[in-house]
Design an enzyme around this catalytic site. Structure first.
Site, PDB file in Angstrom:
ATOM      1  N   TYR A 137      38.188  40.230  38.561  1.00 22.28           N
ATOM      2  CA  TYR A 137      36.922  40.973  39.120  1.00 22.28           C
ATOM      3  C   TYR A 137      37.183  42.621  38.511  1.00 22.28           C
ATOM      4  O   TYR A 137      36.156  43.152  39.237  1.00 22.28           O
ATOM      5  CB  TYR A 137      37.304  41.010  40.591  1.00 22.28           C
ATOM      6  CG  TYR A 137      37.626  39.699  40.937  1.00 22.28           C
ATOM      7  CD1 TYR A 137      36.503  38.798  41.040  1.00 22.28           C
ATOM      8  CD2 TYR A 137      38.881  39.201  41.482  1.00 22.28           C
ATOM      9  CE1 TYR A 137      36.914  37.474  41.831  1.00 22.28           C
ATOM     10  CE2 TYR A 137      38.920  38.146  42.124  1.00 22.28           C
ATOM     11  CZ  TYR A 137      38.109  37.334  42.191  1.00 22.28           C
ATOM     12  OH  TYR A 137      38.435  35.927  42.686  1.00 22.28           O
ATOM     13  N   CYS A 151      49.679  35.894  26.470  1.00 25.42           N
ATOM     14  CA  CYS A 151      49.297  35.768  24.994  1.00 25.42           C
ATOM     15  C   CYS A 151      47.528  35.709  25.234  1.00 25.42           C
ATOM     16  O   CYS A 151      46.757  34.774  24.887  1.00 25.42           O
ATOM     17  CB  CYS A 151      49.538  34.527  24.303  1.00 25.42           C
ATOM     18  SG  CYS A 151      50.887  35.345  23.404  1.00 25.42           S
ATOM     19  N   GLU A 152      47.159  36.777  25.870  1.00 24.85           N
ATOM     20  CA  GLU A 152      45.785  37.006  26.180  1.00 24.85           C
ATOM     21  C   GLU A 152      45.631  38.524  26.824  1.00 24.85           C
ATOM     22  O   GLU A 152      46.620  38.986  27.294  1.00 24.85           O
ATOM     23  CB  GLU A 152      44.983  36.216  27.110  1.00 24.85           C
ATOM     24  CG  GLU A 152      43.650  36.162  27.334  1.00 24.85           C
ATOM     25  CD  GLU A 152      43.259  34.869  28.128  1.00 24.85           C
ATOM     26  OE1 GLU A 152      42.168  35.396  28.976  1.00 24.85           O
ATOM     27  OE2 GLU A 152      43.717  33.784  28.127  1.00 24.85           O
ATOM     28  N   GLU A 181      36.996  36.058  60.434  1.00 25.94           N
ATOM     29  CA  GLU A 181      38.012  35.154  59.597  1.00 25.94           C
ATOM     30  C   GLU A 181      38.701  36.169  58.333  1.00 25.94           C
ATOM     31  O   GLU A 181      38.130  35.879  57.247  1.00 25.94           O
ATOM     32  CB  GLU A 181      37.248  34.242  58.850  1.00 25.94           C
ATOM     33  CG  GLU A 181      36.234  33.152  59.721  1.00 25.94           C
ATOM     34  CD  GLU A 181      35.397  32.225  59.062  1.00 25.94           C
ATOM     35  OE1 GLU A 181      35.091  32.713  57.824  1.00 25.94           O
ATOM     36  OE2 GLU A 181      35.005  31.287  59.489  1.00 25.94           O
ATOM     37  N   PRO A 182      39.286  37.313  58.777  1.00 23.33           N
ATOM     38  CA  PRO A 182      39.830  38.113  57.834  1.00 23.33           C
ATOM     39  C   PRO A 182      40.944  37.283  56.895  1.00 23.33           C
ATOM     40  O   PRO A 182      41.794  36.646  57.393  1.00 23.33           O
ATOM     41  CB  PRO A 182      40.620  39.070  58.632  1.00 23.33           C
ATOM     42  CG  PRO A 182      40.771  38.524  59.919  1.00 23.33           C
ATOM     43  CD  PRO A 182      40.052  37.536  60.174  1.00 23.33           C
ATOM     44  N   GLY A 183      41.089  37.602  55.505  1.00 23.82           N
ATOM     45  CA  GLY A 183      41.953  37.375  54.812  1.00 23.82           C
ATOM     46  C   GLY A 183      42.608  38.892  54.214  1.00 23.82           C
ATOM     47  O   GLY A 183      43.707  39.109  54.684  1.00 23.82           O
ATOM     48  N   GLY A 204      35.353  39.679  54.927  1.00 27.42           N
ATOM     49  CA  GLY A 204      34.829  40.563  53.911  1.00 27.42           C
ATOM     50  C   GLY A 204      35.298  42.194  54.094  1.00 27.42           C
ATOM     51  O   GLY A 204      34.523  42.840  53.264  1.00 27.42           O
TER      52      GLY A 204
HETATM   53  N1  LLP Z   1      35.659  33.076  55.467  1.00 30.85           N
HETATM   54  C1  LLP Z   1      34.994  32.783  54.362  1.00 30.85           C
HETATM   55  C2  LLP Z   1      34.174  31.742  54.780  1.00 30.85           C
HETATM   56  C3  LLP Z   1      35.510  33.013  53.206  1.00 30.85           C
HETATM   57  O1  LLP Z   1      34.817  32.378  52.103  1.00 30.85           O
HETATM   58  C4  LLP Z   1      36.225  34.040  52.845  1.00 30.85           C
HETATM   59  C5  LLP Z   1      36.672  34.519  51.442  1.00 30.85           C
HETATM   60  C6  LLP Z   1      36.810  34.756  54.086  1.00 30.85           C
HETATM   61  C7  LLP Z   1      36.721  34.376  55.310  1.00 30.85           C
HETATM   62  C8  LLP Z   1      38.031  35.767  53.598  1.00 30.85           C
HETATM   63  O2  LLP Z   1      37.466  37.067  53.245  1.00 30.85           O
HETATM   64  P1  LLP Z   1      38.315  38.581  52.996  1.00 30.85           P
HETATM   65  O3  LLP Z   1      38.664  38.754  54.389  1.00 30.85           O
HETATM   66  O4  LLP Z   1      39.523  38.009  52.148  1.00 30.85           O
HETATM   67  O5  LLP Z   1      37.493  39.274  52.268  1.00 30.85           O
HETATM   68  N2  LLP Z   1      39.301  35.872  45.402  1.00 30.85           N
HETATM   69  C9  LLP Z   1      38.546  37.244  45.654  1.00 30.85           C
HETATM   70  C10 LLP Z   1      37.959  37.060  46.980  1.00 30.85           C
HETATM   71  C11 LLP Z   1      37.106  35.670  47.253  1.00 30.85           C
HETATM   72  C12 LLP Z   1      36.915  35.454  48.870  1.00 30.85           C
HETATM   73  C13 LLP Z   1      36.397  34.115  49.133  1.00 30.85           C
HETATM   74  N3  LLP Z   1      36.088  33.818  50.428  1.00 30.85           N
HETATM   75  C14 LLP Z   1      39.252  38.351  45.234  1.00 30.85           C
HETATM   76  O6  LLP Z   1      40.569  38.478  45.013  1.00 30.85           O
HETATM   77  O7  LLP Z   1      38.683  39.581  45.439  1.00 30.85           O
END
Ligand code: LLP
Length: 409
Positions: free
Chosen positions: A310, A336-337, A267-269, A226
């Site tokens: 969002y 088309c939205e 767990e970074p995304g 997050g």
């Molecule tokens: N770990 C778990 C269990 C998660 O559910 C998530 C994201 C992450 C790690 C990675 O979080 P991050 O580092 O990316 O913030 N689609 C939304 C974000 C949904 C996140 C879902 N879970 C957006 O585009 O803002």
């Protein structure tokens, strides 16, 4: 981004070169930026830790391979993501599987594959205990009742959220764990995405420390992710260095007091891939109306849904004409939205045919793309050492037909 003369460079490559070679719309990713973010995270945490890349942010096999090459693990939320990670070369023990409301069979399948599993509800904990007893460890996802995250939709650690087992249900957790003599090897909390406040993670540490005595087999604490990255100039973002120092100290203090040193997992995304990705699109029309000037693009919410879903802000740059007079535009897609990427943006003069870059598109861009309006999803290119690599072809007409069963009428 780097502007040299009249050209914009991305990962050392002129964007015009990428456009000439691969066309638009196109997702481009900068491999070096991913690695520098990974290393930044590593440097910030001074205690033993593991970084598990959240596959859902950008599930391309080549990106997975690239991050594994740089020693990241993987965080999966579906059995298909587990299989993607294995396919990309991750070893089972490098993968964390954290499903929510997925069929229990996915958890047993993950056990068969040998990955670390994380259980997020009491009925599944009971089933897991019954089936595996002490023979296979699992982690438990706790719901800490902490409200965090950039907006309602991505805030998942509060008491009304479907995620995790409420911290108020600790006694029930303990009963099940004792009943089946389970081996709980990790505790997990993830409270949301776009969190700019380091205190959220420190509160999570307090919660972990308050229950750790009840779980003598725990060897890791997973703080989820997050971590908020900037989406616009001056945007608030999480100070990862400050968080790393504070959290590392808290865990060190705990380990001195208790003579027990749990490993820290993250767990970074977004932190790894958001800023590393851009969506490139071509201006199809500059449309003047009595109220505003629209820039229409050959992409839309089918390729990047974050602004619509969002209300997310994504910076937009005219990469074909970066240094001209800025003008006020509303940048929209071809769906088309209503699919507005940005309202009232000051952007360097846009002409039809110009290529615009939508920034911060690496995370939850392609992974949330669809074929809405029977549109094709774009190709993806990963730039490594100044070399662009096609890592996914754009959809074709055949892809749109694939799987459809046309009945005789
Ligand atoms: N770990 C778990 C269990 C998660 O559910 C998530 C994201 C992450 C790690 C990675 O979080 P991050 O580092 O990316 O913030 N689609 C939304 C974000 C949904 C996140 C879902 N879970 C957006 O585009 O803002």
């Amino acid at each position: 981004m780097e502007i040299r003369g009249k050209s914009v460079y991305f990962g050392g490559v002129a964007l015009q070169e990428l456009v000439n070679r691969f066309g638009t719309p196109l997702y481009v990713y900068d491999g070096a930026k991913m690695v520098s973010q990974l290393n930044r995270l590593r440097r910030a945490f001074t205690i033993p830790h593991q970084i598990k890349y959240a596959i859902k942010a950008l599930p391309s096999l080549s990106v997975l391979k690239w991050l594994r090459k740089h020693e990241a693990g993987a965080d999966a939320v579906s059995i298909q993501e587990v299989k993607l990670a294995l396919h990309a070369g991750f070893l089972p023990h490098e993968i964390m599987f954290s499903p929510n409301c997925a069929p229990f069979e996915e958890t047993t399948a993950a056990v068969q594959l040998g990955v670390q599993v994380n259980v997020d509800n009491l009925p599944f904990l009971e089933q897991f205990g019954k089936l595996f007893g002490r023979t296979y460890p699992c982690a438990i996802r706790l719901n800490p009742h902490i409200k965090a995250g950039g907006n309602e939709k991505i805030s998942v650690g509060h008491s009304d959220s479907k995620f995790g087992i409420s911290i108020l249900q600790l006694d029930e957790i303990k009963k099940i764990v004792h009943r089946y003599n389970m081996q709980i090897n990790g505790l997990h909390i993830h409270t949301g995405s776009d969190i700019a406040d380091a205190d959220v993670y420190l509160k999570m540490a307090d919660i972990f420390f308050s229950v750790l005595d009840d779980f003598p087999d725990v060897v890791f604490l997973d703080f989820g992710s997050g971590f908020k990255v900037p989406y616009r100039e001056g945007d608030a973002s999480l100070n990862i260095e400050e968080l790393g120092a504070k959290l590392s100290n808290m865990i060190l203090d705990y380990s001195h007091k208790k003579r027990r040193m749990p490993e820290l997992w993250l767990e970074p995304g977004k932190f790894l891939v958001s800023e590393a990705g851009w969506l490139l699109a071509t201006c199809t029309v500059v449309k003047e109306t009595p109220s505003r000037t629209f820039v229409g693009l050959n992409t839309g919410l089918n390729h990047l849904i974050r602004p619509m879903m969002y209300g997310a802000y994504h910076h937009i740059v005219n990469v074909s004409n970066p240094a001209d007079q800025p003008e006020n535009y509303t940048v929209v897609g071809y769906i088309c939205e209503t699919d507005t990427f940005g309202t009232d943006r000051m952007i360097s003069k846009v002409r039809e045919g110009d290529v615009l870059a939508i920034c911060n598109a690496g995370a939850y861009g392609y992974s949330m793309a669809s074929n809405y309006n029977a549109r094709l999803r774009p190709a993806e290119v990963l730039v490594i050492n100044g070399e662009p690599h096609l890592i996914r072809k754009s959809d074709t007409w055949d892809d749109l037909l694939r799987g459809q069963v046309v009945i005789d009428l």
